[in-house]
Write a protein that holds these residues in place. Structure first.
Motif, PDB file in Angstrom:
ATOM      1  N   VAL A  48       5.963   6.375  11.012  1.00 50.98           N
ATOM      2  CA  VAL A  48       6.491   5.286   9.864  1.00 50.98           C
ATOM      3  C   VAL A  48       6.055   3.686   9.974  1.00 50.98           C
ATOM      4  O   VAL A  48       5.525   3.106   9.245  1.00 50.98           O
ATOM      5  CB  VAL A  48       7.789   5.353   9.662  1.00 50.98           C
ATOM      6  CG1 VAL A  48       8.438   4.273   8.893  1.00 50.98           C
ATOM      7  CG2 VAL A  48       8.335   6.699   8.954  1.00 50.98           C
ATOM      8  N   GLU A  49       6.042   3.459  11.243  1.00 49.70           N
ATOM      9  CA  GLU A  49       5.485   2.241  11.547  1.00 49.70           C
ATOM     10  C   GLU A  49       4.077   2.121  11.404  1.00 49.70           C
ATOM     11  O   GLU A  49       3.785   0.967  10.932  1.00 49.70           O
ATOM     12  CB  GLU A  49       5.952   1.869  13.192  1.00 49.70           C
ATOM     13  CG  GLU A  49       5.373   0.550  13.629  1.00 49.70           C
ATOM     14  CD  GLU A  49       5.704   0.252  15.264  1.00 49.70           C
ATOM     15  OE1 GLU A  49       6.707  -0.468  15.351  1.00 49.70           O
ATOM     16  OE2 GLU A  49       5.123   0.939  16.006  1.00 49.70           O
ATOM     17  N   TYR A  50       3.516   2.911  11.831  1.00 48.95           N
ATOM     18  CA  TYR A  50       1.758   2.921  11.895  1.00 48.95           C
ATOM     19  C   TYR A  50       1.676   2.946  10.088  1.00 48.95           C
ATOM     20  O   TYR A  50       0.700   2.220   9.723  1.00 48.95           O
ATOM     21  CB  TYR A  50       1.223   4.150  12.187  1.00 48.95           C
ATOM     22  CG  TYR A  50      -0.332   4.004  12.330  1.00 48.95           C
ATOM     23  CD1 TYR A  50      -0.914   2.931  12.913  1.00 48.95           C
ATOM     24  CD2 TYR A  50      -1.045   5.003  11.699  1.00 48.95           C
ATOM     25  CE1 TYR A  50      -2.466   2.944  12.794  1.00 48.95           C
ATOM     26  CE2 TYR A  50      -2.420   4.866  11.381  1.00 48.95           C
ATOM     27  CZ  TYR A  50      -2.958   3.891  12.236  1.00 48.95           C
ATOM     28  OH  TYR A  50      -4.377   3.870  12.047  1.00 48.95           O
ATOM     29  N   SER A  51       2.395   3.811   9.350  1.00 54.62           N
ATOM     30  CA  SER A  51       2.037   3.889   7.959  1.00 54.62           C
ATOM     31  C   SER A  51       2.179   2.560   7.150  1.00 54.62           C
ATOM     32  O   SER A  51       1.614   2.133   6.269  1.00 54.62           O
ATOM     33  CB  SER A  51       3.028   4.859   7.269  1.00 54.62           C
ATOM     34  OG  SER A  51       2.702   6.633   7.539  1.00 54.62           O
ATOM     35  N   TRP A  52       3.411   1.902   7.752  1.00 56.40           N
ATOM     36  CA  TRP A  52       3.862   0.648   7.001  1.00 56.40           C
ATOM     37  C   TRP A  52       2.797  -0.496   7.520  1.00 56.40           C
ATOM     38  O   TRP A  52       2.237  -1.421   6.427  1.00 56.40           O
ATOM     39  CB  TRP A  52       5.059   0.021   7.223  1.00 56.40           C
ATOM     40  CG  TRP A  52       6.240   0.806   6.413  1.00 56.40           C
ATOM     41  CD1 TRP A  52       7.264   1.753   7.002  1.00 56.40           C
ATOM     42  CD2 TRP A  52       6.552   0.742   5.174  1.00 56.40           C
ATOM     43  NE1 TRP A  52       7.996   2.033   6.140  1.00 56.40           N
ATOM     44  CE2 TRP A  52       7.767   1.349   4.765  1.00 56.40           C
ATOM     45  CE3 TRP A  52       5.989  -0.182   4.186  1.00 56.40           C
ATOM     46  CZ2 TRP A  52       8.186   1.352   3.572  1.00 56.40           C
ATOM     47  CZ3 TRP A  52       6.257  -0.165   3.024  1.00 56.40           C
ATOM     48  CH2 TRP A  52       7.689   0.729   2.561  1.00 56.40           C
ATOM     49  N   LEU A  53       2.344  -0.459   8.672  1.00 55.26           N
ATOM     50  CA  LEU A  53       1.166  -1.427   8.781  1.00 55.26           C
ATOM     51  C   LEU A  53      -0.079  -1.104   8.216  1.00 55.26           C
ATOM     52  O   LEU A  53      -0.687  -2.157   7.663  1.00 55.26           O
ATOM     53  CB  LEU A  53       1.096  -1.311  10.573  1.00 55.26           C
ATOM     54  CG  LEU A  53      -0.067  -2.578  10.894  1.00 55.26           C
ATOM     55  CD1 LEU A  53       0.579  -3.799  10.857  1.00 55.26           C
ATOM     56  CD2 LEU A  53      -0.724  -2.312  12.016  1.00 55.26           C
ATOM     57  N   ARG A  54      -0.402   0.026   8.352  1.00 53.13           N
ATOM     58  CA  ARG A  54      -1.705   0.394   7.468  1.00 53.13           C
ATOM     59  C   ARG A  54      -1.517  -0.101   6.025  1.00 53.13           C
ATOM     60  O   ARG A  54      -2.417  -0.640   5.379  1.00 53.13           O
ATOM     61  CB  ARG A  54      -2.136   1.840   7.392  1.00 53.13           C
ATOM     62  CG  ARG A  54      -2.237   2.374   8.697  1.00 53.13           C
ATOM     63  CD  ARG A  54      -3.708   2.338   8.942  1.00 53.13           C
ATOM     64  NE  ARG A  54      -4.416   2.923   8.131  1.00 53.13           N
ATOM     65  CZ  ARG A  54      -5.769   2.648   8.062  1.00 53.13           C
ATOM     66  NH1 ARG A  54      -6.309   1.953   8.889  1.00 53.13           N
ATOM     67  NH2 ARG A  54      -6.727   3.054   6.943  1.00 53.13           N
ATOM     68  N   VAL A  55      -0.359   0.029   5.436  1.00 48.89           N
ATOM     69  CA  VAL A  55      -0.167  -0.591   3.950  1.00 48.89           C
ATOM     70  C   VAL A  55      -0.425  -1.943   3.737  1.00 48.89           C
ATOM     71  O   VAL A  55      -0.835  -2.654   3.020  1.00 48.89           O
ATOM     72  CB  VAL A  55       0.982  -0.019   3.261  1.00 48.89           C
ATOM     73  CG1 VAL A  55       1.624  -0.745   2.022  1.00 48.89           C
ATOM     74  CG2 VAL A  55       1.156   1.305   3.100  1.00 48.89           C
ATOM     75  N   ILE A  56       0.209  -2.466   4.656  1.00 48.15           N
ATOM     76  CA  ILE A  56       0.271  -4.040   4.753  1.00 48.15           C
ATOM     77  C   ILE A  56      -1.150  -4.473   5.129  1.00 48.15           C
ATOM     78  O   ILE A  56      -1.828  -5.555   4.475  1.00 48.15           O
ATOM     79  CB  ILE A  56       1.169  -4.677   5.815  1.00 48.15           C
ATOM     80  CG1 ILE A  56       2.519  -4.473   5.640  1.00 48.15           C
ATOM     81  CG2 ILE A  56       0.765  -6.303   6.092  1.00 48.15           C
ATOM     82  CD1 ILE A  56       3.543  -4.918   6.818  1.00 48.15           C
ATOM     83  N   ARG A  57      -2.103  -3.928   6.075  1.00 38.30           N
ATOM     84  CA  ARG A  57      -3.141  -4.363   6.377  1.00 38.30           C
ATOM     85  C   ARG A  57      -4.523  -4.009   5.219  1.00 38.30           C
ATOM     86  O   ARG A  57      -5.261  -4.724   5.187  1.00 38.30           O
ATOM     87  CB  ARG A  57      -3.648  -3.936   7.663  1.00 38.30           C
ATOM     88  CG  ARG A  57      -2.896  -4.214   8.690  1.00 38.30           C
ATOM     89  CD  ARG A  57      -3.176  -5.076   9.654  1.00 38.30           C
ATOM     90  NE  ARG A  57      -4.336  -5.917   9.829  1.00 38.30           N
ATOM     91  CZ  ARG A  57      -5.266  -5.435  10.895  1.00 38.30           C
ATOM     92  NH1 ARG A  57      -4.834  -4.790  11.975  1.00 38.30           N
ATOM     93  NH2 ARG A  57      -6.479  -6.333  10.928  1.00 38.30           N
ATOM     94  N   CYS A  58      -4.399  -3.011   4.841  1.00 35.91           N
ATOM     95  CA  CYS A  58      -5.445  -2.389   4.137  1.00 35.91           C
ATOM     96  C   CYS A  58      -5.062  -1.559   2.762  1.00 35.91           C
ATOM     97  O   CYS A  58      -5.969  -1.086   1.926  1.00 35.91           O
ATOM     98  CB  CYS A  58      -6.295  -1.601   4.964  1.00 35.91           C
ATOM     99  SG  CYS A  58      -5.757   0.051   5.484  1.00 35.91           S
ATOM    100  N   GLY A  59      -3.746  -1.437   2.485  1.00 35.09           N
ATOM    101  CA  GLY A  59      -3.338  -0.659   1.493  1.00 35.09           C
ATOM    102  C   GLY A  59      -3.360   0.813   1.278  1.00 35.09           C
ATOM    103  O   GLY A  59      -3.177   1.497   0.468  1.00 35.09           O
ATOM    104  N   GLU A  60      -3.861   1.264   2.542  1.00 32.05           N
ATOM    105  CA  GLU A  60      -4.252   2.778   2.566  1.00 32.05           C
ATOM    106  C   GLU A  60      -3.397   3.264   3.697  1.00 32.05           C
ATOM    107  O   GLU A  60      -3.440   2.940   4.746  1.00 32.05           O
ATOM    108  CB  GLU A  60      -5.564   2.947   2.711  1.00 32.05           C
ATOM    109  CG  GLU A  60      -6.152   4.194   3.024  1.00 32.05           C
ATOM    110  CD  GLU A  60      -7.599   4.495   3.381  1.00 32.05           C
ATOM    111  OE1 GLU A  60      -8.032   5.365   3.704  1.00 32.05           O
ATOM    112  OE2 GLU A  60      -8.408   3.367   3.138  1.00 32.05           O
ATOM    113  N   ASP A  61      -2.694   4.432   3.431  1.00 32.59           N
ATOM    114  CA  ASP A  61      -2.030   5.148   4.545  1.00 32.59           C
ATOM    115  C   ASP A  61      -2.971   6.289   5.081  1.00 32.59           C
ATOM    116  O   ASP A  61      -3.613   6.746   4.486  1.00 32.59           O
ATOM    117  CB  ASP A  61      -0.739   5.792   4.019  1.00 32.59           C
ATOM    118  CG  ASP A  61       0.451   6.450   5.099  1.00 32.59           C
ATOM    119  OD1 ASP A  61       0.090   6.294   6.328  1.00 32.59           O
ATOM    120  OD2 ASP A  61       0.784   7.303   4.425  1.00 32.59           O
TER     121      ASP A  61
END
Length: 149
Positions: A48-61
Motif C-alpha cells: 500500500v505504501e508503494y502504491s500510494w507513492l507511485r500514484v503521487i509520483r507518476c499516477g500509475e500503480d
C-alpha cells in the motif's frame, strides 16, 4: 512528515525482527480484525505504501502480488527494495506539491498529495496496532512503538 515515515520504517523493521522469533505457521494463520495473517498484514503495509507513492509520483500503480511474496524474507526484501524509491520520492516533494490533486484508480477518487501522505502514515500505524494485538494473543510482547526515544 518525513520523521513519521522514518518512525514507521523503524517500527516495521522491528516487526520483521519480531516475526523471526515466531513459528511460520503462526505468521500465516488468518486472524480476526485485520486484513488476514501477520505476514499478509506486513505485505499489505509495504504494498500500500508503494502504491500510494507511485500514484503521487507518476499516477500509475504497479500491482504486487502476495502470491509472489509469501515468506518473511521475501516481504522484507520487497520492503527494502521499495524503501529507496519511496524515500527519494518523499524527499523530492516540495510544499507546492502538497496541494496537487491526484486521481486514485482503485476507488475513482481525487485526493491531494498532502492528504495521501497523511493517510500513508496513519495506515501503517493502524496496522501496527493490529500486529500488537495479535502478538499479545500469542502471549508475546509487541514491538515497542514509541516515537520519542
Amino acid at each position: 512528515m518525513l520523521k513519521l515515515f522514518e518512525y514507521n520504517w523503524r517500527i516495521r523493521e522491528a516487526w520483521f525482527d519480531w516475526c523471526r522469533e515466531v513459528p511460520h505457521e503462526e505468521l500465516t494463520i488468518d486472524r480476526v480484525g485485520g486484513v488476514g495473517s501477520i505476514l499478509y498484514t506486513l505485505f499489505h503495509i509495504v504494498e500500500v505504501e508503494y502504491s500510494w507513492l507511485r500514484v503521487i509520483r507518476c499516477g500509475e500503480d504497479i500491482v504486487v502480488k502476495y502470491a509472489d511474496h509469501q515468506s518473511l524474507d521475501q516481504i522484507q526484501a520487497l520492503s527494502n527494495r521499495f524503501h529507496q524509491e519511496i524515500k527519494q520520492g518523499l524527499h523530492s516533494l516540495t510544499n507546492r506539491d502538497l496541494d496537487n490533486e491526484v486521481s486514485v484508480s482503485w476507488d475513482n477518487s481525487v485526493q491531494t498529495v498532502d492528504d495521501i501522505l497523511h493517510h500513508m502514515v496513519a495506515h501503517e500505524i493502524h496496522h501496527s496496532g493490529q500486529l500488537s494485538i495479535w502478538s499479545r494473543e500469542l502471549g508475546r510482547q509487541p514491538v515497542v512503538a514509541r516515537f520519542l526515544d
